[in-house]
Design an enzyme around this catalytic site. Structure first.
Site, mmCIF file in Angstrom:
data_model
loop_
_atom_site.group_PDB
_atom_site.id
_atom_site.type_symbol
_atom_site.label_atom_id
_atom_site.label_comp_id
_atom_site.label_asym_id
_atom_site.label_seq_id
_atom_site.Cartn_x
_atom_site.Cartn_y
_atom_site.Cartn_z
ATOM 1 N N CYS A 7 9.760 -7.804 -0.372
ATOM 2 C CA CYS A 7 9.236 -9.013 0.266
ATOM 3 C C CYS A 7 10.357 -9.680 1.038
ATOM 4 O O CYS A 7 11.379 -10.064 0.450
ATOM 5 C CB CYS A 7 8.675 -9.967 -0.778
ATOM 6 S SG CYS A 7 8.169 -11.559 -0.095
ATOM 7 N N CYS A 29 11.496 -17.817 -0.489
ATOM 8 C CA CYS A 29 10.517 -18.024 -1.556
ATOM 9 C C CYS A 29 10.965 -17.226 -2.775
ATOM 10 O O CYS A 29 11.199 -16.019 -2.684
ATOM 11 C CB CYS A 29 9.133 -17.554 -1.109
ATOM 12 S SG CYS A 29 7.885 -17.626 -2.438
ATOM 13 N N CYS A 52 2.228 -13.073 2.977
ATOM 14 C CA CYS A 52 2.610 -12.699 1.611
ATOM 15 C C CYS A 52 1.831 -11.461 1.172
ATOM 16 O O CYS A 52 0.601 -11.393 1.304
ATOM 17 C CB CYS A 52 2.325 -13.861 0.666
ATOM 18 S SG CYS A 52 2.555 -13.465 -1.084
ATOM 19 N N GLN A 66 -10.112 -16.272 -12.879
ATOM 20 C CA GLN A 66 -8.817 -15.583 -12.972
ATOM 21 C C GLN A 66 -8.330 -15.143 -11.591
ATOM 22 O O GLN A 66 -9.120 -14.798 -10.710
ATOM 23 C CB GLN A 66 -8.935 -14.363 -13.884
ATOM 24 C CG GLN A 66 -9.295 -14.683 -15.319
ATOM 25 C CD GLN A 66 -8.109 -15.179 -16.134
ATOM 26 O OE1 GLN A 66 -7.020 -15.381 -15.615
ATOM 27 N NE2 GLN A 66 -8.312 -15.382 -17.421
ATOM 28 N N GLU A 94 -17.132 -25.941 -21.933
ATOM 29 C CA GLU A 94 -16.066 -26.135 -20.940
ATOM 30 C C GLU A 94 -16.120 -27.587 -20.472
ATOM 31 O O GLU A 94 -17.204 -28.140 -20.247
ATOM 32 C CB GLU A 94 -16.276 -25.184 -19.755
ATOM 33 C CG GLU A 94 -15.480 -25.473 -18.509
ATOM 34 C CD GLU A 94 -13.981 -25.388 -18.722
ATOM 35 O OE1 GLU A 94 -13.280 -26.322 -18.289
ATOM 36 O OE2 GLU A 94 -13.514 -24.404 -19.333
ATOM 37 N N ASN A 138 -10.209 -19.301 -24.911
ATOM 38 C CA ASN A 138 -9.404 -18.951 -23.744
ATOM 39 C C ASN A 138 -8.774 -20.231 -23.195
ATOM 40 O O ASN A 138 -9.137 -20.706 -22.113
ATOM 41 C CB ASN A 138 -10.285 -18.271 -22.689
ATOM 42 C CG ASN A 138 -9.486 -17.809 -21.478
ATOM 43 O OD1 ASN A 138 -8.305 -17.517 -21.583
ATOM 44 N ND2 ASN A 138 -10.135 -17.763 -20.330
ATOM 45 N N CYS A 156 -2.669 -16.886 -21.898
ATOM 46 C CA CYS A 156 -1.725 -16.615 -20.816
ATOM 47 C C CYS A 156 -0.320 -17.059 -21.187
ATOM 48 O O CYS A 156 0.574 -17.087 -20.346
ATOM 49 C CB CYS A 156 -2.184 -17.300 -19.523
ATOM 50 S SG CYS A 156 -2.317 -19.101 -19.652
#
Length: 370
Positions: free
Chosen positions: A3, A11, A85, A208, A258, A302, A329
């Protein structure tokens, strides 16, 4: 993956850039396994493409009306254009030049953080399998709303794959991505077809970042739920209902919870075409669980990176729930939550590399009551 933005220092978001992909995954496996009990049985990690996988872009908008910059802002507030990107899905990356041209056409002034003036703070763009798009303009105020409405037909002609266009209002000068008010200008929801199911994604609904790995995550959880064969199941922090919808069955009662009303509206739209008793509730997951008279046999959680927290972990420990599937995560907060529920023993786990080129990941763990 190479990159030019990373190696030039413009970045540094992808902290693992330049490392062989196999080495990245191996290090994630090592760090995650170190946080969970040695007795856990690990399935092989799930990986996908190391580039071209991101289905959403959160682009800081800087520059000028005539020459907007879409990407990030450095520490000095100077914009770094990341339209090229390599992490973005091609259909997503191909939309950025058109959206920048629309900013110019509609005369929407990029927000200047240092001067605290201007209008357009972010462009949030999501792509569905098949190429349909959702574009959200995060504005400081409604000053440019009429011009965006006026020129919207031009944008839809340039990008006919736009299924949803909206404006989000974020008037506060702080590092918060979006505000509570959403004004939908075109469409209603973006259809994410995953594993043969249509998941409907409305503005302000979470999905996601990596569609291929998300599909694998849903399949893994659905397999574990099928093995446990519960009559009643809860999906806490359900988002747009991905786990609940994948686990629906004619003889199973499934409830998804939720806090985001928009996500629940998305889940209800998806549930209309599926069998079984599917219910979605807009509520805080912990408070809702604590109000129930009896617990489900199986609970999927989750949570965000901060984990379930002590209250929900403590409730799960004392609830009598036989099986918990925990999708995380952040294995550090996962390990902390597991300490709060010692009667629920981690039996199996699997790492899913949702975020190549970064230290981040998803790990899903099957817990059974001892």
């Amino acid at each position: 993956m190479d990159c030019v933005h990373y190696f030039s220092g413009r970045c540094r978001s992808c902290a693992l850039m330049g490392q062989p992909y196999a080495a990245q995954v191996s290090e994630k496996e090592r760090s995650v396994r170190a946080l969970l009990p040695a007795s856990v049985t690990w399935a092989p990690s799930i990986t996908g493409p190391e580039h071209g996988f991101r289905n959403k872009a959160k682009m800081v908008v800087t520059g000028t009306v005539a020459a907007p910059v879409l990407g990030i802002a450095d520490r000095a507030g100077v914009g770094v254009d990341l339209r090229d990107c390599g992490l973005y899905e091609p259909d997503l990356g191909n939309s950025f030049d058109v959206l920048a041209r629309f900013v110019t056409l509609a005369g929407v002034t990029p927000y200047d953080v240092g001067e605290r003036r201007g209008e357009l703070k972010y462009l949030l763009v999501t792509v569905a399998p098949g190429g349909a798009l959702m574009a959200r303009f995060v504005l400081r105020s409604t000053e440019s709303l009429l011009r965006i409405r006026k020129h919207l037909p031009a944008l839809l002609a340039w990008l006919p794959q736009l299924a949803v266009v909206s404006v989000n209002l974020q008037p506060e000068h702080k590092a918060v991505l979006e505000g509570p008010e959403e004004i939908v200008l075109h469409g209603e929801s973006l259809t994410m077809r995953v594993n043969g199911l249509d998941l409907h994604l409305r503005p302000q609904s979470f999905f996601q970042t990596n569609t291929e790995i998300a599909a694998a995550l849903y399949r893994q959880v659905a397999d574990w739920v099928a093995e446990a064969a519960p009559n009643r199941m809860w999906d806490l922090y359900c988002g747009v209902g991905g786990f609940a919808l994948h686990c629906a069955a004619p003889d199973r009662e499934v409830v998804g919870v939720e806090v985001s009303a928009e996500a629940i509206a998305s889940a209800r739209l998806s549930a209309a075409a599926l069998p079984g008793a599917l219910e979605f509730v807009a509520a805080d997951a912990t408070a809702w669980a604590q109000r129930q008279v009896t617990a489900a046999e199986l609970v999927v959680v989750n949570p965000p990176r901060r984990g379930t927290g002590t209250e929900l972990a403590g409730w799960l420990e004392c609830s009598g729930v036989e099986t918990v599937v925990y999708s995380s995560c952040n294995a550090t907060t996962l390990a902390r939550d597991l300490e709060q529920m010692p009667s629920l023993v981690p039996m199996r786990a699997r790492l899913l590399d949702m975020f190549p080129q970064t230290p981040h990941y998803e790990v899903v763990t099957l817990l059974r009551r001892r």
